[in-house]
Design an enzyme around this catalytic site. Sequence first.
Site, PDB file in Angstrom:
ATOM      1  N   SER A  45       0.802  -1.222   0.000  1.00 38.46           N
ATOM      2  CA  SER A  45       0.000   0.000   0.000  1.00 38.46           C
ATOM      3  C   SER A  45       0.835   1.273   0.000  1.00 38.46           C
ATOM      4  O   SER A  45       0.314   2.351  -0.304  1.00 38.46           O
ATOM      5  CB  SER A  45      -0.937   0.011   1.217  1.00 38.46           C
ATOM      6  OG  SER A  45      -0.205  -0.145   2.421  1.00 38.46           O
ATOM      7  N   ASP A 333      -2.197   8.349   7.934  1.00 34.58           N
ATOM      8  CA  ASP A 333      -3.150   7.516   8.668  1.00 34.58           C
ATOM      9  C   ASP A 333      -2.382   6.596   9.593  1.00 34.58           C
ATOM     10  O   ASP A 333      -1.207   6.846   9.892  1.00 34.58           O
ATOM     11  CB  ASP A 333      -4.081   6.765   7.710  1.00 34.58           C
ATOM     12  CG  ASP A 333      -3.361   5.746   6.831  1.00 34.58           C
ATOM     13  OD1 ASP A 333      -2.165   5.454   7.077  1.00 34.58           O
ATOM     14  OD2 ASP A 333      -3.988   5.224   5.885  1.00 34.58           O
ATOM     15  N   HIS A 336       0.472   4.864   7.030  1.00 34.81           N
ATOM     16  CA  HIS A 336       1.109   5.417   5.833  1.00 34.81           C
ATOM     17  C   HIS A 336       1.591   6.854   6.018  1.00 34.81           C
ATOM     18  O   HIS A 336       0.931   7.642   6.688  1.00 34.81           O
ATOM     19  CB  HIS A 336       0.134   5.366   4.661  1.00 34.81           C
ATOM     20  CG  HIS A 336      -0.426   4.004   4.422  1.00 34.81           C
ATOM     21  ND1 HIS A 336      -1.676   3.630   4.882  1.00 34.81           N
ATOM     22  CD2 HIS A 336       0.092   2.921   3.800  1.00 34.81           C
ATOM     23  CE1 HIS A 336      -1.902   2.361   4.548  1.00 34.81           C
ATOM     24  NE2 HIS A 336      -0.841   1.912   3.893  1.00 34.81           N
TER      25      HIS A 336
END
Length: 368
Positions: A45, A333, A336
């Site tokens: 991600s 977040d 990340h």
Amino acid sequence: MLEEGHRWWWLWLVGVHGILMAAVVSSDTLVESPHVPAMFVFGDSLVDDGNNNFLSSMARSNYYPYGCDFSGGATGRFTNGRTVADMLGALLGLPYVPAFANPTTVGSRILGGVNYASAAGGILDETGQNLGQRYGLSQQVVNFEISLNELRGMMSATNLTQYLAKSIAIVVVGSNDYINNYLLPGSLYSSYNPRDYANLLLNRFARQIVALHSVGLRKLMLAGLGPLGCIPNQRASGRAPRGRCVDSVNEMLGSYNEGLKSLVDQLNARYQGATFLYANTYAVFGDILNDPASYGFKVIDTACCGLGRNQGQITCLPLAMPCANRNDYLFWDAFHPTEAANAVFAWRAYLGPPNDCYPINLQQMALL
């Protein structure tokens, strides 16, 4: 930490945070001629640009406020703006590379490269299975070979060989093998000590890198793991005093990062005519954590968007209200970095000294 001479150079570069953000060119301001024909992105991600939008996965970010600072909005990137891969591609003179899983990623659209990265994916096939469908690294390599078959229909064998040899592959993977595997209660690998687990990961990782080399790629940047014990999710776990990173998590990553750097040496010695780089993610984010003000950051322990302790117990939900001063935050977040943090990493991988990108930096590799 950086050597003192290098450190002052970087402090000059990033002393004014707005200058740094403006300096990482966008895909709309490309150089006249790309430095490389294509960039192929593998990983999780941290560099996924929308593959998981097309999978049955809980690891998705195709909703506001993700992408609130990105020209395309919520595309499936797990940050407020651009990823490291977006920025490195721009520095190489390339447009944003499309997500493999997007049905429109066919024909001439793949000539500038493809992004195969998948949120929750890891080096081990079972990593991230708690979050549903994802492309693990082995499947990403298979997906690359699917693209390769399509490329064979668009150029001669000789031209394809040259194209692949000059292209760059970016591989950013491994965090989920800890966050969504080894550190989970009931993990299949809970009996492994950190060194043995790191060796398992490196052996599996090496197989996939060799597979990419075997089909023609010759320039690969392999990113190490950042200090995962300092992300809001881990700080919120209660395993460390408030305001502190989870040192036990950071300590277990040393074996992996040291082993990956050693693997780069082995690969460079074994495969003449190929170049493998180790991007020292841990050093870059370690420097920011140790001296955030010098890099323009004010908040390093709390997410810009999320809920609970350190805003890291529940990650950024649809239509949540993120912090207004996003460039002040290291983390977007629970897991990340912000676009601002990605900019620091991109510049240091692209232009940095050997402590940042070893044995040469990405710009130097592109010019080979």
